[in-house]
Design an enzyme around this catalytic site. Structure first.
Site, mmCIF file in Angstrom:
data_model
loop_
_atom_site.group_PDB
_atom_site.id
_atom_site.type_symbol
_atom_site.label_atom_id
_atom_site.label_comp_id
_atom_site.label_asym_id
_atom_site.label_seq_id
_atom_site.Cartn_x
_atom_site.Cartn_y
_atom_site.Cartn_z
ATOM 1 N N ASP A 1 0.859 -1.195 0.000
ATOM 2 C CA ASP A 1 0.000 0.000 0.000
ATOM 3 C C ASP A 1 0.888 1.236 0.000
ATOM 4 O O ASP A 1 1.973 1.230 0.588
ATOM 5 C CB ASP A 1 -0.904 0.017 1.250
ATOM 6 C CG ASP A 1 -2.130 0.897 1.063
ATOM 7 O OD1 ASP A 1 -3.259 0.353 1.040
ATOM 8 O OD2 ASP A 1 -1.972 2.136 0.936
ATOM 9 N N GLN B 1 -6.748 -4.509 -4.609
ATOM 10 C CA GLN B 1 -7.725 -3.538 -4.107
ATOM 11 C C GLN B 1 -7.218 -2.101 -4.236
ATOM 12 O O GLN B 1 -7.998 -1.163 -4.089
ATOM 13 C CB GLN B 1 -8.033 -3.805 -2.614
ATOM 14 C CG GLN B 1 -8.416 -5.232 -2.290
ATOM 15 C CD GLN B 1 -9.662 -5.687 -3.017
ATOM 16 O OE1 GLN B 1 -10.663 -4.966 -3.060
ATOM 17 N NE2 GLN B 1 -9.612 -6.861 -3.614
ATOM 18 N N TYR C 1 -14.002 7.638 -12.712
ATOM 19 C CA TYR C 1 -13.772 6.482 -11.826
ATOM 20 C C TYR C 1 -14.465 5.242 -12.406
ATOM 21 O O TYR C 1 -13.836 4.192 -12.596
ATOM 22 C CB TYR C 1 -14.297 6.790 -10.415
ATOM 23 C CG TYR C 1 -14.319 5.577 -9.515
ATOM 24 C CD1 TYR C 1 -13.161 5.120 -8.898
ATOM 25 C CD2 TYR C 1 -15.511 4.872 -9.279
ATOM 26 C CE1 TYR C 1 -13.175 3.988 -8.083
ATOM 27 C CE2 TYR C 1 -15.541 3.757 -8.463
ATOM 28 C CZ TYR C 1 -14.374 3.312 -7.873
ATOM 29 O OH TYR C 1 -14.393 2.192 -7.069
ATOM 30 N N LYS D 1 -12.813 1.718 -14.063
ATOM 31 C CA LYS D 1 -13.111 0.346 -13.622
ATOM 32 C C LYS D 1 -13.617 -0.492 -14.800
ATOM 33 O O LYS D 1 -13.307 -1.684 -14.912
ATOM 34 C CB LYS D 1 -14.139 0.369 -12.480
ATOM 35 C CG LYS D 1 -13.593 0.968 -11.174
ATOM 36 C CD LYS D 1 -12.594 0.023 -10.516
ATOM 37 C CE LYS D 1 -11.987 0.591 -9.256
ATOM 38 N NZ LYS D 1 -11.066 -0.325 -8.571
ATOM 39 N N VAL E 1 -20.266 -0.819 -0.219
ATOM 40 C CA VAL E 1 -19.753 -1.658 0.866
ATOM 41 C C VAL E 1 -19.700 -0.843 2.162
ATOM 42 O O VAL E 1 -19.336 0.334 2.148
ATOM 43 C CB VAL E 1 -18.343 -2.180 0.531
ATOM 44 C CG1 VAL E 1 -17.937 -3.267 1.517
ATOM 45 C CG2 VAL E 1 -18.264 -2.696 -0.905
ATOM 46 N N LYS F 1 -11.554 6.320 5.515
ATOM 47 C CA LYS F 1 -11.874 6.868 4.191
ATOM 48 C C LYS F 1 -12.547 8.239 4.321
ATOM 49 O O LYS F 1 -12.926 8.858 3.335
ATOM 50 C CB LYS F 1 -12.798 5.920 3.423
ATOM 51 C CG LYS F 1 -12.107 4.644 3.002
ATOM 52 C CD LYS F 1 -13.075 3.690 2.331
ATOM 53 C CE LYS F 1 -13.484 4.189 0.963
ATOM 54 N NZ LYS F 1 -14.384 3.251 0.269
ATOM 55 N N SER G 1 -35.229 10.809 0.976
ATOM 56 C CA SER G 1 -34.265 9.707 1.135
ATOM 57 C C SER G 1 -34.913 8.339 1.311
ATOM 58 O O SER G 1 -34.224 7.326 1.203
ATOM 59 C CB SER G 1 -33.334 9.981 2.318
ATOM 60 O OG SER G 1 -32.342 10.895 1.926
HETATM 61 N N1 LIG Z 1 -15.877 0.513 -0.635
HETATM 62 C C1 LIG Z 1 -16.745 0.441 -1.631
HETATM 63 O O1 LIG Z 1 -17.957 0.626 -1.441
HETATM 64 C C2 LIG Z 1 -16.277 0.086 -3.019
HETATM 65 C C3 LIG Z 1 -17.248 -0.050 -4.026
HETATM 66 C C4 LIG Z 1 -16.824 -0.387 -5.312
HETATM 67 C C5 LIG Z 1 -15.490 -0.614 -5.582
HETATM 68 N N2 LIG Z 1 -14.559 -0.436 -4.602
HETATM 69 C C6 LIG Z 1 -13.150 -0.688 -4.941
HETATM 70 O O2 LIG Z 1 -12.610 -1.592 -3.996
HETATM 71 C C7 LIG Z 1 -11.230 -1.328 -3.797
HETATM 72 C C8 LIG Z 1 -10.964 -1.105 -2.330
HETATM 73 O O3 LIG Z 1 -11.746 0.013 -1.911
HETATM 74 P P1 LIG Z 1 -11.779 0.507 -0.417
HETATM 75 O O4 LIG Z 1 -13.176 0.887 -0.113
HETATM 76 O O5 LIG Z 1 -11.075 -0.455 0.443
HETATM 77 O O6 LIG Z 1 -10.953 1.871 -0.560
HETATM 78 P P2 LIG Z 1 -9.671 2.397 0.210
HETATM 79 O O7 LIG Z 1 -9.389 3.749 -0.343
HETATM 80 O O8 LIG Z 1 -9.846 2.239 1.682
HETATM 81 O O9 LIG Z 1 -8.539 1.354 -0.263
HETATM 82 C C9 LIG Z 1 -7.712 1.583 -1.366
HETATM 83 C C10 LIG Z 1 -6.267 1.474 -0.892
HETATM 84 O O10 LIG Z 1 -5.411 1.656 -2.014
HETATM 85 C C11 LIG Z 1 -4.304 2.427 -1.605
HETATM 86 N N3 LIG Z 1 -3.746 3.096 -2.766
HETATM 87 C C12 LIG Z 1 -4.270 4.149 -3.460
HETATM 88 N N4 LIG Z 1 -3.453 4.482 -4.466
HETATM 89 C C13 LIG Z 1 -2.396 3.618 -4.418
HETATM 90 C C14 LIG Z 1 -1.222 3.468 -5.188
HETATM 91 N N5 LIG Z 1 -0.974 4.278 -6.223
HETATM 92 N N6 LIG Z 1 -0.355 2.485 -4.872
HETATM 93 C C15 LIG Z 1 -0.590 1.654 -3.817
HETATM 94 N N7 LIG Z 1 -1.695 1.773 -3.036
HETATM 95 C C16 LIG Z 1 -2.583 2.745 -3.340
HETATM 96 C C17 LIG Z 1 -4.857 3.403 -0.589
HETATM 97 O O11 LIG Z 1 -3.832 3.910 0.273
HETATM 98 C C18 LIG Z 1 -5.873 2.553 0.133
HETATM 99 O O12 LIG Z 1 -5.311 1.938 1.261
HETATM 100 C C19 LIG Z 1 -10.888 -0.134 -4.677
HETATM 101 O O13 LIG Z 1 -10.360 -0.607 -5.880
HETATM 102 C C20 LIG Z 1 -12.235 0.524 -4.903
HETATM 103 O O14 LIG Z 1 -12.260 1.271 -6.097
HETATM 104 C C21 LIG Z 1 -14.925 -0.109 -3.325
#
Ligand SMILES: NC(=O)c1ccc[n+]([C@@H]2O[C@H](COP(=O)([O-])OP(=O)(O)OC[C@H]3O[C@@H](n4cnc5c(N)ncnc54)[C@H](O)[C@@H]3O)[C@@H](O)[C@H]2O)c1
Length: 333
Positions: free
Chosen positions: A43, A95, A158, A162, A188, A196, A222
């Site tokens: 990370d 992720q 975004y 994806k 999620v 976050k 809502s």
């Molecule tokens: N949480 C949701 O509801 C949700 C919904 C759809 C998709 N997602 C996807 O799931 C994945 C995880 O999401 P999350 O909710 O845990 O978000 P998050 O932001 O908590 O986790 C993403 C992690 O990636 C790290 N990161 C960002 N840029 C980076 C880089 N250049 N190199 C290395 N690390 C890097 C961040 O520091 C962070 O810890 C992501 O790909 C997100 O797009 C999440």
């Protein structure tokens, strides 16, 4: 078909974005359930840099990994993947991403989410590793419900990034023997999302408003704005199934049962024993999704996925952590 214990025993698992919400939950899942696996987290972690929307450029936080005993590497997926080259890797749970859907910088979004993914697919090929990666419901934009793979209409860069990942995944799955599975998470919520900040789910944000003695703040109407909210444990389940079935594809990860933001506020008030009413305000967004609902039929059929948490059950499981965070991180901040 081997059991999941056999599948992960003595294997090396790389989790990119492992200091973030979903990645850190995966790291702890493996620590608890597959102690004979070697787990590596990569990370970039957070620093003080912000995007033009005011939000941090990355949300990874060391506190999400307190108690994690595996290997932790700091590195940026856009430039530091070389540090992984000497490692044996059997599974990649990818992720890491710009997870903030409101970031407008198209170049950095595409570079981080798409280019780096292709570099990671190259790594997976060299290591012969299974790749499970995070796609998103944002690929659907305002496409009509229920949202179905193959019917995408992203509304922001975004969601576009994806969808580009999903297209890349299909190309690589067709030209190699790799197993590559994309999981389109819907909304999620659950433990380890707090860091976050404003992009954390409304479950924790409304929970903290209520614990602060304030009526939960929601847009007018809502009760008619619905999303497919999915509890973190079901997202972990989907990742594990995706990694073990040996079938490439792109799958929705939701409950298939959309619920309203008003439901969240009402369930929270019930769980927290409050009766504060609701503080409504005007929705400032002209374009706003009013209904998301995952069609999960393919996920159930191909992966054997079955969501276990209703919104009531997920919030009930989460409330002790929402309270702990309020005491340790919110009160007096
Ligand atoms: N949480 C949701 O509801 C949700 C919904 C759809 C998709 N997602 C996807 O799931 C994945 C995880 O999401 P999350 O909710 O845990 O978000 P998050 O932001 O908590 O986790 C993403 C992690 O990636 C790290 N990161 C960002 N840029 C980076 C880089 N250049 N190199 C290395 N690390 C890097 C961040 O520091 C962070 O810890 C992501 O790909 C997100 O797009 C999440």
């Amino acid at each position: 078909m081997p059991t999941t214990t056999q599948t992960f025993e003595n294997k090396t698992i790389l989790i990119t974005g492992g200091a973030g919400f979903i990645g850190s939950n995966l790291a702890f899942y493996f620590q608890e359930h597959h102690p004979k696996a070697t787990v590596i987290v990569l990370d970039t972690f957070r620093n003080e840099e912000r995007f033009s929307n005011g939000n941090l450029k990355s949300f990874g936080h060391f506190k999400n990994l307190l108690g994690f005993k595996g290997k932790i590497l700091q590195g940026d997926i856009t430039k530091d993947l070389g540090i992984l080259e000497s490692l044996d890797i059997d599974f990649i749970f990818h992720q890491a991403a710009i997870s903030d859907t409101t970031v407008m910088d198209q170049g950095i979004m595409m570079q981080t989410n798409v280019n780096a993914f292709e570099d990671l697919l190259g790594l997976a090929l060299r290591k012969n590793a299974v790749m499970v990666y995070a796609s998103s419901a944002a690929t659907y934009g305002n496409a009509p419900s229920p949202q179905r793979v193959g019917h995408e209409a992203p509304e922001n860069v975004y969601g576009f990034s994806k969808l580009a990942m999903d297209n890349l995944a299909r190309l690589w799955a067709a030209k190699t023997d790799l197993t590559i599975v994309g999981l389109r998470y819907f909304n999620v919520y659950g433990p380890r999302e707090f860091y976050k900040q404003k992009t954390a789910s409304m479950v924790v944000q409304l929970g903290h408003q209520i614990l602060g003695g304030r009526a939960p703040r929601l847009f007018y109407g809502s009760d008619a704005i619905v999303r497919d909210f999915i509890y973190i444990e079901d997202v972990i389940q989907a990742n594990i199934l995706a990694a073990t079935k040996g079938k490439s594809g792109v799958y929705n990860v939701g409950t298939g049962k959309p619920r309203s933001f008003q439901d969240i506020a009402d369930i929270l008030q019930q769980e927290l024993g409050t009766n504060l009413g609701t503080d409504y305000f005007q929705n400032p967004y002209s374009a706003y999704q009013t209904h998301t609902e995952a069609d999960i039929s393919l996920t159930c059929k191909d992966l054997g996925y079955a969501p276990r948490f209703t919104l009531e059950q997920g919030i009930r499981a989460y409330v002790p952590e929402i309270k702990r965070l309020f005491e340790s991180e919110v009160k007096g901040a």
